[in-house]
Write an enzyme that holds these catalytic residues in place. Structure first.
Site, short mmCIF file in Angstrom:
data_model
loop_
_atom_site.label_atom_id
_atom_site.label_comp_id
_atom_site.label_asym_id
_atom_site.label_seq_id
_atom_site.Cartn_x
_atom_site.Cartn_y
_atom_site.Cartn_z
N THR A 1 -18.32 0.37 1.83
CA THR A 1 -17.07 0.86 2.42
C THR A 1 -17.36 2.15 3.18
O THR A 1 -18.40 2.78 2.96
CB THR A 1 -16.03 1.16 1.31
N LYS B 1 -11.28 0.74 -15.83
CA LYS B 1 -11.74 -0.60 -15.46
C LYS B 1 -12.03 -1.44 -16.71
O LYS B 1 -11.82 -2.66 -16.70
CB LYS B 1 -12.96 -0.51 -14.54
N ASP C 1 0.87 -1.18 0.00
CA ASP C 1 0.00 0.00 0.00
C ASP C 1 0.91 1.23 0.00
O ASP C 1 2.05 1.17 0.47
CB ASP C 1 -0.92 0.02 1.22
N ASN D 1 -5.16 -4.80 -6.88
CA ASN D 1 -6.44 -4.29 -6.41
C ASN D 1 -6.45 -2.79 -6.12
O ASN D 1 -7.51 -2.16 -6.11
CB ASN D 1 -6.81 -5.09 -5.14
N TYR E 1 -12.42 6.59 -14.53
CA TYR E 1 -12.54 5.36 -13.73
C TYR E 1 -13.14 4.24 -14.57
O TYR E 1 -12.60 3.13 -14.64
CB TYR E 1 -13.42 5.64 -12.51
N ASP F 1 4.11 2.39 -4.17
CA ASP F 1 3.22 3.18 -5.02
C ASP F 1 3.09 2.37 -6.31
O ASP F 1 4.07 2.21 -7.05
CB ASP F 1 3.83 4.56 -5.29
N VAL F 2 1.90 1.87 -6.57
CA VAL F 2 1.72 0.93 -7.69
C VAL F 2 1.88 1.58 -9.07
O VAL F 2 1.85 0.90 -10.08
CB VAL F 2 0.37 0.18 -7.61
#
Ligand SMILES: NC(=O)c1ccc[n+]([C@@H]2O[C@H](COP(=O)([O-])OP(=O)(O)OC[C@H]3O[C@@H](n4cnc5c(N)ncnc54)[C@H](O)[C@@H]3O)[C@@H](O)[C@H]2O)c1
Length: 261
Positions: A195, A164, A44, A92, A160, A65-66
């Site tokens: 969430t 996806k 994360d 994810n 977004y 950091d992805v």
């Protein structure tokens, strides 16, 4: 809802890398994979929550950091160096910032940022994981897409949704390309999940929640544990013939026309 005290132990000895491990779906999945016996490597960008997740699971935390290729490569190397294999990659981490909105209002910088975190990151993680999995002749990659990769929303978050859709198409192609190397790649498509962010948004605006709930046949949002249970299935050998799918966990939204009252 899944009580992890009663789950089976399908992942004993497997090593799982989870990105976005500190919160929401990622955190629930860390708990589930660990309960099933996996060594969990928590990644994360947020050090506090990522470390806490790793401590809970008895795994390791690698601050990542992805969107950064070097950090992603170091993450998968750390998994291999620590546990000797990379069996599961749950790619994810993702964002859904407020400046990503209708195409008419979304600027290029906001567009690019979401593409980087949601889509480029999945490219980087798959590119880093696959060589380990090919060498082992085994692996399961689960990339988090969304039901909005399958359905249009009039309440648009244009980058977004496009990101996806990209995750879905990339996962399908990788699943086909590497099937004979023993690697399965699936896109996970959750419906809306309960969430803290969603709760806060809808507590302030019940009409907004109602507008969405009317489309969900089961009449509620998913719990993170319900998404984690699907990830555990896709990660395990129980899904050995499930590959290159857009695996919907959406309570029936994508199949619905008229829902029950
Ligand atoms: N919550 C939903 O309703 C829903 C529905 C469908 C799909 N999804 C997808 O599921 C995934 C997880 O969503 P969530 O609701 O659990 O989100 P969340 O915000 O609760 O958790 C996301 C985690 O990713 C981390 N992260 C953000 N940017 C990062 C980066 N650059 N590098 C590393 N880590 C980073 C955050 O620190 C956070 O811990 C996302 O890809 C999201 O798009 C969510």
């Amino acid at each position: 809802m899944t009580d992890t005290s009663s789950v089976c132990r399908r992942l004993v000895g497997r090593t799982a890398v989870v990105t976005g491990a500190g919160s929401g779906i990622g955190l629930a999945t860390v708990r589930r994979l660990s309960a099933e016996g996996a060594h969990v490597v928590c990644a994360d960008v947020d050090e506090g929550s990522g470390k806490a997740a790793a401590a809970e699971a008895g795994g390791i935390f690698v601050r990542t950091d992805v969107t950064d290729a070097d950090q992603v490569n170091a993450l998968f190397k750390a998994a291999f160096d620590t546990y000797g294999s990379v069996d599961i990659a749950f790619n994810n981490a993702g964002i859904s910032p407020p400046d990503d909105d209708s195409i008419l209002d979304t600027g290029l910088e906001a567009w690019k940022r979401v593409q980087e975190v949601n889509l480029t990151s999945v490219y980087l993680c798959c590119k880093a994981a696959i060589p380990y999995m090919r060498a082992q002749g085994r692996g399961s990659i689960i990339n988090t897409a969304s039901f909005v990769a399958r359905m249009g929303a009039a309440t648009s978050q244009i980058s977004y949704t496009a990101s996806k859709g990209g995750v879905l198409a990339m996962s399908r192609e990788l699943g086909v390309q590497f099937a004979r190397d023993g690697i399965r790649v699936n896109a996970l498509c959750p419906g809306p999940v309960n969430t803290p962010l969603l709760q806060e948004l809808f507590a302030k605006d019940p009409e907004r929640a109602a507008r969405r709930l009317v489309h969900i046949p089961v009449g509620r949002f998913a719990e993170p544990t319900e998404i984690a249970a699907a990830v555990a299935f896709l990660a395990s050998d129980d899904s050995s013939f499930v590959n290159a799918t857009d695996f919907l966990v959406d309570g029936g939204i994508a199949g619905a026309y008229v829902t029950p009252v």
